[in-house]
Scaffold this active site. Structure first.
Site, PDB file in Angstrom:
ATOM      1  N   ILE A   1     -30.161   5.516 -18.694  1.00 45.85           N
ATOM      2  CA  ILE A   1     -29.451   6.656 -19.296  1.00 45.85           C
ATOM      3  C   ILE A   1     -29.605   7.841 -18.346  1.00 45.85           C
ATOM      4  O   ILE A   1     -30.734   8.249 -18.032  1.00 45.85           O
ATOM      5  CB  ILE A   1     -30.047   6.989 -20.679  1.00 45.85           C
ATOM      6  CG1 ILE A   1     -29.840   5.806 -21.637  1.00 45.85           C
ATOM      7  CG2 ILE A   1     -29.448   8.278 -21.234  1.00 45.85           C
ATOM      8  CD1 ILE A   1     -30.541   5.964 -22.984  1.00 45.85           C
ATOM      9  N   PHE A   2     -28.487   8.373 -17.907  1.00 49.29           N
ATOM     10  CA  PHE A   2     -28.528   9.450 -16.915  1.00 49.29           C
ATOM     11  C   PHE A   2     -28.825  10.797 -17.590  1.00 49.29           C
ATOM     12  O   PHE A   2     -27.939  11.614 -17.776  1.00 49.29           O
ATOM     13  CB  PHE A   2     -27.213   9.519 -16.143  1.00 49.29           C
ATOM     14  CG  PHE A   2     -26.911   8.297 -15.292  1.00 49.29           C
ATOM     15  CD1 PHE A   2     -27.936   7.527 -14.748  1.00 49.29           C
ATOM     16  CD2 PHE A   2     -25.595   7.927 -15.025  1.00 49.29           C
ATOM     17  CE1 PHE A   2     -27.659   6.414 -13.968  1.00 49.29           C
ATOM     18  CE2 PHE A   2     -25.310   6.822 -14.238  1.00 49.29           C
ATOM     19  CZ  PHE A   2     -26.338   6.059 -13.713  1.00 49.29           C
TER      20      PHE A   2
ATOM     21  N   TYR B   1     -11.925  14.405  -6.759  1.00 51.58           N
ATOM     22  CA  TYR B   1     -11.068  13.513  -7.559  1.00 51.58           C
ATOM     23  C   TYR B   1     -10.200  14.321  -8.531  1.00 51.58           C
ATOM     24  O   TYR B   1      -8.967  14.174  -8.557  1.00 51.58           O
ATOM     25  CB  TYR B   1     -11.940  12.502  -8.322  1.00 51.58           C
ATOM     26  CG  TYR B   1     -11.202  11.807  -9.430  1.00 51.58           C
ATOM     27  CD1 TYR B   1     -10.076  11.049  -9.167  1.00 51.58           C
ATOM     28  CD2 TYR B   1     -11.627  11.927 -10.764  1.00 51.58           C
ATOM     29  CE1 TYR B   1      -9.381  10.422 -10.191  1.00 51.58           C
ATOM     30  CE2 TYR B   1     -10.941  11.300 -11.782  1.00 51.58           C
ATOM     31  CZ  TYR B   1      -9.813  10.554 -11.500  1.00 51.58           C
ATOM     32  OH  TYR B   1      -9.118   9.954 -12.506  1.00 51.58           O
TER      33      TYR B   1
ATOM     34  N   ARG C   1     -27.000  12.445 -13.657  1.00 53.95           N
ATOM     35  CA  ARG C   1     -26.020  12.155 -12.611  1.00 53.95           C
ATOM     36  C   ARG C   1     -25.315  13.473 -12.292  1.00 53.95           C
ATOM     37  O   ARG C   1     -24.791  14.113 -13.215  1.00 53.95           O
ATOM     38  CB  ARG C   1     -25.025  11.123 -13.139  1.00 53.95           C
ATOM     39  CG  ARG C   1     -24.025  10.643 -12.119  1.00 53.95           C
ATOM     40  CD  ARG C   1     -23.160   9.513 -12.673  1.00 53.95           C
ATOM     41  NE  ARG C   1     -22.250   9.959 -13.714  1.00 53.95           N
ATOM     42  CZ  ARG C   1     -21.348   9.176 -14.313  1.00 53.95           C
ATOM     43  NH1 ARG C   1     -21.252   7.914 -13.979  1.00 53.95           N
ATOM     44  NH2 ARG C   1     -20.555   9.651 -15.246  1.00 53.95           N
TER      45      ARG C   1
ATOM     46  N   ASP D   1       0.850  -1.185   0.000  1.00 50.43           N
ATOM     47  CA  ASP D   1       0.000   0.000   0.000  1.00 50.43           C
ATOM     48  C   ASP D   1       0.890   1.241   0.000  1.00 50.43           C
ATOM     49  O   ASP D   1       1.861   1.302   0.756  1.00 50.43           O
ATOM     50  CB  ASP D   1      -0.865  -0.038   1.266  1.00 50.43           C
ATOM     51  CG  ASP D   1      -2.053   0.885   1.149  1.00 50.43           C
ATOM     52  OD1 ASP D   1      -1.834   2.076   0.849  1.00 50.43           O
ATOM     53  OD2 ASP D   1      -3.187   0.416   1.346  1.00 50.43           O
TER      54      ASP D   1
ATOM     55  N   ASN E   1     -12.381   9.021 -21.666  1.00 49.29           N
ATOM     56  CA  ASN E   1     -13.092   7.819 -21.174  1.00 49.29           C
ATOM     57  C   ASN E   1     -12.393   6.528 -21.604  1.00 49.29           C
ATOM     58  O   ASN E   1     -12.591   6.067 -22.736  1.00 49.29           O
ATOM     59  CB  ASN E   1     -14.535   7.838 -21.657  1.00 49.29           C
ATOM     60  CG  ASN E   1     -15.357   8.853 -20.893  1.00 49.29           C
ATOM     61  OD1 ASN E   1     -15.073  10.057 -20.945  1.00 49.29           O
ATOM     62  ND2 ASN E   1     -16.336   8.397 -20.147  1.00 49.29           N
TER      63      ASN E   1
END
Ligand code: UDP
Length: 326
Positions: A205-206, A141, A278, A51, A170
């Site tokens: 589907i968002f 993030y 989303r 880690d 993506n």
């Protein structure tokens, strides 16, 4: 070269390891297996379970293996989760990332490739998005990756480290041996393929009220093997200077187009329903990868969405329940 790959048991990391080994490099994988899979690690790589929070373990790997460079994939990667758990993201991606940098500097490792993200560009002024776009992280993030980019800037100034920040759009697709296996799965293409495998009833589907031609979000889908090649080219070029590249196909596809293409590839009707948006999803994200094309001659071998989904489908059919479960 001997390359230390953190997160080398994860989706993108394991495929980078595969490509490094095919290119003749030696690879040491360091992964805590929280999200990664031991089975995903190429058999010719040295595997160390550990880690990044454990500085002693990180130092031991550096001392024992003396890598020429580091590819740092290990991190949490979900925009939505980072909004729910910002401290987890700051601790894992930033504090543990700083452990890795400190150890690299202490052991004279001066080549570093960072997995960065399109989430640096939450409010782009131009599309496609090139490296001159202003940075507006869209979540904790994205912020965690931006902080790592800034730390690398200081590593170069203070210690002469050469680095590349690769901002993925993506990532998707698979090689013959390695593919996408997250638990829980949140990404569009594997979810759609799980419907085709009969593991889910439908895809939600968002939102279909975005400012795009069919109302669903448009994204730039890039094959993981193309991402892996970009890492290898960037690592080899670091001696000529540090760099930042946006990595995508340069073409956008809507959520509806992805589902339609998956229907063609799988022959399954893939029922889809419209659900709410989303939070945090911008209308369109498309990369300009002209800079890496110009500098390193990189171009995607999988520019075509159908070909990308075919590779993902082949892997999912072979591993319907992911790694080690069949
Ligand atoms: N998406 C969707 N339904 C899902 C999962 C994703 O409509 O079940 C959409 C999501 O809103 C985004 C696109 O698909 O517009 C790609 O999402 P993914 O989570 O795969 O990648 P991200 O863009 O978040 O990195």
């Amino acid at each position: 070269m001997k390359i230390l790959v953190t997160g080398g048991a994860g989706y993108i990391g394991s495929i980078a390891v595969e490509k490094l080994i095919e290119a003749g490099d030696e690879v040491v994988v360091f992964d805590n297996l929280y999200q990664g899979h031991r089975e995903a690690v190429h058999p010719d790589a040295i595997f160390v379970q550990g880690d990044l929070a454990d500085k002693t373990a990180v130092d031991a790997v550096m001392r024992t293996h003396q890598p020429d460079g580091i590819m740092h994939f290990a991190s949490y990667t979900l925009v939505g989760e980072s909004v729910q758990k910002p401290f987890m993201y700051l601790r894992d991606n930033v504090v543990n990332g700083a452990n890795l940098l400190e150890s690299a500097v202490a052991h004279g490792v001066h080549r570093f490739i960072l997995s960065s993200t399109a989430n640096l560009f939450d409010d782009p002024e131009r599309m496609p998005i090139d490296e001159n776009e202003r940075i507006v992280p869209g979540s904790p993030y994205g912020e965690s990756k931006f902080i790592m980019e800034r730390l690398l800037y200081w590593m170069e100034r203070l210690y002469g480290m050469r680095y590349a920040c690769l901002r993925y759009f993506n990532a998707c697709g698979a090689t013959a041996e390695r593919g996408e296996d997250h638990d829980p799965e949140t990404h569009l293409i594997p979810l759609v393929l799980q419907v085709a495998l009969g593991q889910r009833e439908k895809i939600v589907i968002f939102g279909d009220d975005y400012n795009t031609p069919d109302g669903t979000c448009v994204r730039d889908y890039i094959h993981v093997a193309d991402l892996a090649e970009a890492h290898i080219l960037a690592m080899r070029a670091l001696d000529q200077g540090s760099r930042k590249y946006n990595l995508g196909n340069g073409r956008g596809f809507s959520v509806k187009q992805v589902i339609e293409t998956a229907r063609e590839v799988t022959g399954h009707p893939i029922p889809a329903v419209i659900g709410p948006r989303r939070p945090g999803d911008p209308d369109v994200l498309i990369a300009s990868s002209e800079t890496i094309n110009h500098d390193l001659g990189w171009q995607p071998k999988y520019p075509d969405l159908r070909a990308i989904i075919e590779t993902a489908w082949a892997w999912h059919v072979k591993h319907p329940h992911g790694y080690g479960k069949d």
